[in-house]
Design an enzyme around this catalytic site. Structure first.
Site, PDB file in Angstrom:
ATOM      1  N   HIS A 106       0.851  -1.182   0.000  1.00 23.43           N
ATOM      2  CA  HIS A 106       0.000   0.000   0.000  1.00 23.43           C
ATOM      3  C   HIS A 106       0.890   1.237   0.000  1.00 23.43           C
ATOM      4  O   HIS A 106       1.848   1.306   0.767  1.00 23.43           O
ATOM      5  CB  HIS A 106      -0.910   0.009   1.234  1.00 23.43           C
ATOM      6  CG  HIS A 106      -1.964  -1.051   1.225  1.00 23.43           C
ATOM      7  ND1 HIS A 106      -2.269  -1.822   2.324  1.00 23.43           N
ATOM      8  CD2 HIS A 106      -2.795  -1.472   0.237  1.00 23.43           C
ATOM      9  CE1 HIS A 106      -3.242  -2.670   2.009  1.00 23.43           C
ATOM     10  NE2 HIS A 106      -3.578  -2.478   0.754  1.00 23.43           N
ATOM     11  N   TYR A 150       3.921  -1.156   4.976  1.00 25.64           N
ATOM     12  CA  TYR A 150       4.355  -2.342   5.724  1.00 25.64           C
ATOM     13  C   TYR A 150       3.422  -3.517   5.434  1.00 25.64           C
ATOM     14  O   TYR A 150       3.222  -4.388   6.277  1.00 25.64           O
ATOM     15  CB  TYR A 150       4.401  -2.089   7.236  1.00 25.64           C
ATOM     16  CG  TYR A 150       5.187  -0.876   7.675  1.00 25.64           C
ATOM     17  CD1 TYR A 150       6.275  -0.406   6.950  1.00 25.64           C
ATOM     18  CD2 TYR A 150       4.843  -0.192   8.835  1.00 25.64           C
ATOM     19  CE1 TYR A 150       6.999   0.715   7.366  1.00 25.64           C
ATOM     20  CE2 TYR A 150       5.562   0.930   9.263  1.00 25.64           C
ATOM     21  CZ  TYR A 150       6.638   1.373   8.518  1.00 25.64           C
ATOM     22  OH  TYR A 150       7.343   2.479   8.944  1.00 25.64           O
ATOM     23  N   HIS A 151       2.859  -3.523   4.216  1.00 23.15           N
ATOM     24  CA  HIS A 151       1.847  -4.524   3.857  1.00 23.15           C
ATOM     25  C   HIS A 151       2.267  -5.306   2.613  1.00 23.15           C
ATOM     26  O   HIS A 151       1.528  -5.411   1.639  1.00 23.15           O
ATOM     27  CB  HIS A 151       0.495  -3.840   3.620  1.00 23.15           C
ATOM     28  CG  HIS A 151      -0.006  -3.060   4.784  1.00 23.15           C
ATOM     29  ND1 HIS A 151      -0.895  -2.016   4.665  1.00 23.15           N
ATOM     30  CD2 HIS A 151       0.250  -3.168   6.109  1.00 23.15           C
ATOM     31  CE1 HIS A 151      -1.143  -1.505   5.857  1.00 23.15           C
ATOM     32  NE2 HIS A 151      -0.464  -2.195   6.750  1.00 23.15           N
ATOM     33  N   SER A 152       3.462  -5.874   2.631  1.00 21.29           N
ATOM     34  CA  SER A 152       3.997  -6.588   1.467  1.00 21.29           C
ATOM     35  C   SER A 152       3.270  -7.912   1.264  1.00 21.29           C
ATOM     36  O   SER A 152       3.027  -8.653   2.220  1.00 21.29           O
ATOM     37  CB  SER A 152       5.490  -6.833   1.661  1.00 21.29           C
ATOM     38  OG  SER A 152       6.190  -5.623   1.825  1.00 21.29           O
TER      39      SER A 152
END
Length: 606
Positions: A317, A537-539
Site C-alpha cells: 500500500h 508495511y503490507h507486502s
C-alpha cells in the site's frame, strides 16, 4: 554433514512469522505427537517489553538498528525521482504481529470473494474465511461478524486521547456527504465515521484490555504451549537456504545459523511449509530451483519446476505520513516518543501496575475507510475513471484509501517533547502498480535480494495520493485544536499560493471553503509524494494463489505447483490486494492453512 546428525520432523516451517505461528500452533494443539520445527531468522520475542508494550511499536518500526526488522532496499526508481524505497518487514518470532501497529482493520468481503471467483480459488471466499477470523479473536463488545472466544484479544481505546474526539467532531460538521456507524470493521462499511459514544471502533487494536499487552500470534498460539509440548520446536537465528527434494517431493530444508554460520539440514517426513513472507518465500523457492528459467540460470540454479510467477506481482500500500501542529491541550504521545528517561518512568510504572496509560496505546486513533463520491471523482484524474468503473463502482465495500491519525510527531527533526502534534497517515488500498522480488544468490540467503517496489510506475496511483492529501488536510485544519500545518513535512507550495502551509493560531471555520489548488499546486503535491511515499508495511503477492497458467505459484490448497509435500502459507499467496491493514488477512491465511493441512493429514480438532 553426517546423516546421523540430521534430525527428522513431521512438518517443518521455513519462517516463523504471524501465519506460521497460527498454523503450527493449531496443528500442535490438535495433535501434540506431531513433531513440528519452526525455523525463524530473527530473535525470540517471548515476554520482551519491546514487543509486549503497545506504544513501543513505533520504536521497532522506525529504528533501522532494530534486530526485529529487516529493511528491504528496492532498486532506485525513476517514478520516485531516483529514490530507493526501503520496506521494513518483521524479522522476529511472530513476525509482523510482534512489531506492527496492532491496527484492527479488516478487508472488504468482496476482496475475498474476488480471490475465490476471479482467481479460481474455491474455499477462499468471504463466507469461508469469516468463521476462521471469528475463531481467531476475542472482541471486547457484542457485535455481528466478530468472534468472542479466540486467542487474539481486540480492545478499544480508553479516554485520554482528546484529539480523536476533536477530529470526529470536526468531521461530523464538515463532511456532510459521509455518515456514521457503530462498526466500520463489518467487512462492508465505507465512508462512515464511527460514533463518538463508543470511541470510534475503526482502529481498535490487537491488545489485551485487561493486561494492556500486545496480542500477537507468537505468544497466543505457540509460546502458550511450547513448555509442555516438547514436540513443538522453535529455532530462532536460523535462515533457510532452500528446500531439499527427492525428485519433486520436498523432504527437508537446508538452513544457516546466522550470517556466515554453519549450514545444517533438517528432514521432514510429511510436509515443508514455506512461511517467510513476501520477500523470504519467493527467494527460498528460487534458491530451491522453483521459478523462472532465466533467473535461475543467471544464478546457476538447477531448475526443478518452471514457475515464472515466483517473485512477481509484489504488492503493498502506498503510504504517506503528514505532520500537523496542535494546541497545548491536545493529549498525544509526544512525551513518550521524545521525552527523557525520567519523564518515562511514571508512564512505564502505570502500565506495569495497571496495563493502562500511554504505554498501552499504539498511537493510532480516529480515521476512516474512504471512497470518493461521484462529485469528487474528477479530483482523482482521468486515469482513475476507468479504474473506478472496473474495480470500485460495483463493489461499494471497497475503500479507495484508509486515513487515520497518529498521535505524535514521527518525523526526523529534533523538536521539544512539550510540542504537540498529530500525523495524518493515509494509504491507497489498491495501487495498480506492482513490483518483483528475486533472490540475489543461489546459496547465500543473506545476500541482498533484487527488489523492485513498483510504486508509482503507473501514474494513476499518484492521483489517488493527491486526493488523499487534500481530503485529510481539509479535515485536520478544521479541528478545534489545530494550529496549522508543520510546513517542513508538507509539499513545497509557492509563496503566496492559496495552498501555502503555515502555522496558525487556531482552526479555520468549519464552513470555510476548501483550498483551491492550482495546477502548480497539484504538481507540488505529486512531487512531494514521489519524494516521500513509503511502504504501508503490507507486502504481499509474490507467490500468488492463482491458476498456474496465470503465473500462479500455489493452488487453492496452498500446494506449490509441480511439487509434492510443499506448501506456502503467508501473505505472499494473496492473488490480489485487500483494502485494509494486512494483519487480519495474515490471520485468515494462517487459520485456513492449519485447516487445509489438517485435512490433508487426517488431523481432527483444528
Amino acid at each position: 554433514m553426517a546423516e546421523s546428525s540430521i534430525k527428522v520432523y513431521d512438518i517443518i516451517f521455513a519462517g516463523g512469522g504471524a501465519t506460521a505461528c497460527i498454523t503450527a500452533g493449531r496443528l500442535a494443539a490438535a495433535n501434540p505427537s506431531l513433531k513440528i520445527l519452526i525455523l525463524e531468522d530473527g530473535p525470540e520475542t517471548r515476554d520482551k517489553p519491546e514487543h509486549l508494550q503497545p506504544a513501543r511499536c513505533f520504536e521497532n518500526l522506525r529504528n533501522p538498528k532494530s534486530e526485529s526488522i529487516s529493511l528491504q532496499v528496492a532498486r532506485p526508481s525513476q517514478a520516485l525521482g531516483g529514490r530507493a524505497l526501503m520496506v521494513p518487514t518483521g524479522r522476529c518470532f511472530g513476525g509482523g504481529s510482534c512489531i506492527n501497529f496492532m491496527m484492527y482493520t479488516r478487508a472488504a468481503a468482496s476482496d475475498y470473494d474476488d480471490w475465490e471467483k476471479k482467481y479460481n480459488n474455491p474455499g477462499w471466499g468471504f463466507k469461508d474465511l469469516l468463521p476462521l477470523l471469528q475463531k481467531a479473536e476475542t472482541y471486547d463488545r457484542s457485535a455481528p461478524y466478530h468472534g468472542f472466544n479466540g486467542p487474539l484479544k481486540i480492545s478499544y481505546r480508553e479516554s485520554g486521547v482528546n484529539v480523536a474526539d476533536d477530529f470526529l467532531a470536526a468531521a461530523s460538521k464538515y463532511d456532510k456527504e459521509r455518515t456514521t456507524t457503530d462498526d466500520v470493521n463489518d467487512f462492508s462499511t465505507c465512508n462512515a465515521y464511527g460514533v463518538r459514544e463508543i470511541h470510534f471502533p475503526l482502529f481498535n487494536r490487537y491488545s489485551d484490555p485487561a493486561t494492556g499487552k500486545r496480542s500477537d500470534t507468537a505468544h497466543h498460539y505457540v509460546y502458550n504451549q511450547i513448555d509442555h509440548n516438547k514436540n513443538l520446536v522453535v529455532m530462532c537465528g536460523r535462515r533457510v537456504v532452500g528446500v531439499l527434494f527427492e525428485g519433486i517431493r520436498a523432504v527437508g530444508v537446508e538452513y544457516m545459523e546466522g550470517q556466515g554460520g554453519q549450514k545444517y539440514i533438517a528432514k521432514a517426513s510429511l510436509l515443508v511449509v514455506i512461511s517467510a513472507g513476501a520477500f523470504g518465500s519467493p527467494a527460498i523457492l528460487q534458491r530451491s530451483g522453483i521459478g523462472d528459467a532465466e533467473l535461475l540460470n543467471k544464478h546457476g540454479i538447477k531448475q526443478i519446476v518452471d514457475l515464472p510467477g515466483v517473485g512477481e506481482r509484489y504488492m503493498d500500500h502506498n503510504a504517506a505520513i503528514v505532520p500537523y501542529a496542535l494546541s497545548e491541550e491536545a493529549e498525544t504521545l509526544d512525551s513518550l516518543f521524545r521525552g527523557d528517561q525520567e519523564a518515562l518512568l511514571p508512564i512505564v510504572q502505570e502500565w506495569q501496575e495497571t496495563g493502562k496509560g500511554l504505554l498501552a496505546h499504539n498511537g493510532i486513533s480516529a480515521g476512516i475507510k474512504m471512497r470518493p463520491h461521484r462529485s469528487e471523482l474528477p479530483e482523482l484524474g482521468e486515469e482513475f475513471q476507468t479504474l473506478w468503473q472496473e474495480h470500485f463502482e460495483s463493489a461499494p465495500d471497497k475503500p479507495v484509501l484508509v486515513a487515520c491519525l497518529f498521535m505524535a510527531y514521527g518525523g526526523s527533526e529534533t523538536i521539544a517533547a512539550s510540542k504537540k502534534f498529530v500525523m495524518a497517515i493515509y494509504y491507497t488500498c489498491y495501487p495498480t502498480s506492482s513490483g518483483l522480488v528475486h533472490t540475489g544468490s543461489s546459496t547465500d540467503p543473506y545476500l541482498p535480494i533484487d527488489f523492485h517496489s513498483g510504486f508509482f510506475d503507473k501514474t494513476v496511483d499518484i492521483g489517488v495520493m493527491r486526493w488523499a492529501y487534500k481530503r485529510t488536510r481539509e479535515l485536520l485544519r478544521r479541528m478545534r485544536m489545530s494550529r496549522g500545518e508543520h510546513a517542513s513535512g508538507h509539499p513545497k507550495f509557492s509563496q503566496g499560493s492559496a495552498a501555502e502551509c503555515k502555522a496558525t493560531e487556531g482552526p479555520v471555520d468549519i464552513d470555510a471553503p476548501d483550498i483551491a489548488y492550482s495546477k502548480e499546486d497539484d504538481e507540488a503535491i505529486d512531487q512531494y509524494h514521489r519524494e516521500t511515499v513509503g511502504s504501508g508495511y503490507h507486502s504481499m503477492g509474490t507467490c500468488g494463489m492463482k491458476p498456474r497458467e496465470d503465473k500462479g505459484v500455489v493452488d487453492p490448497r496452498l500446494n506449490v505447483y509441480g511439487t509434492h509435500g510443499l506448501k506456502v502459507a503467508d501473505l505472499s499467496i494473496c492473488p490480489a490486494n485487500v483494502g485494509a491493514n494486512t494483519y487480519n488477512t495474515a490471520i485468515a491465511i494462517g487459520e485456513k492453512a492449519a485447516m487445509l493441512i489438517a485435512e490433508d493429514l487426517g488431523i481432527k480438532g483444528v
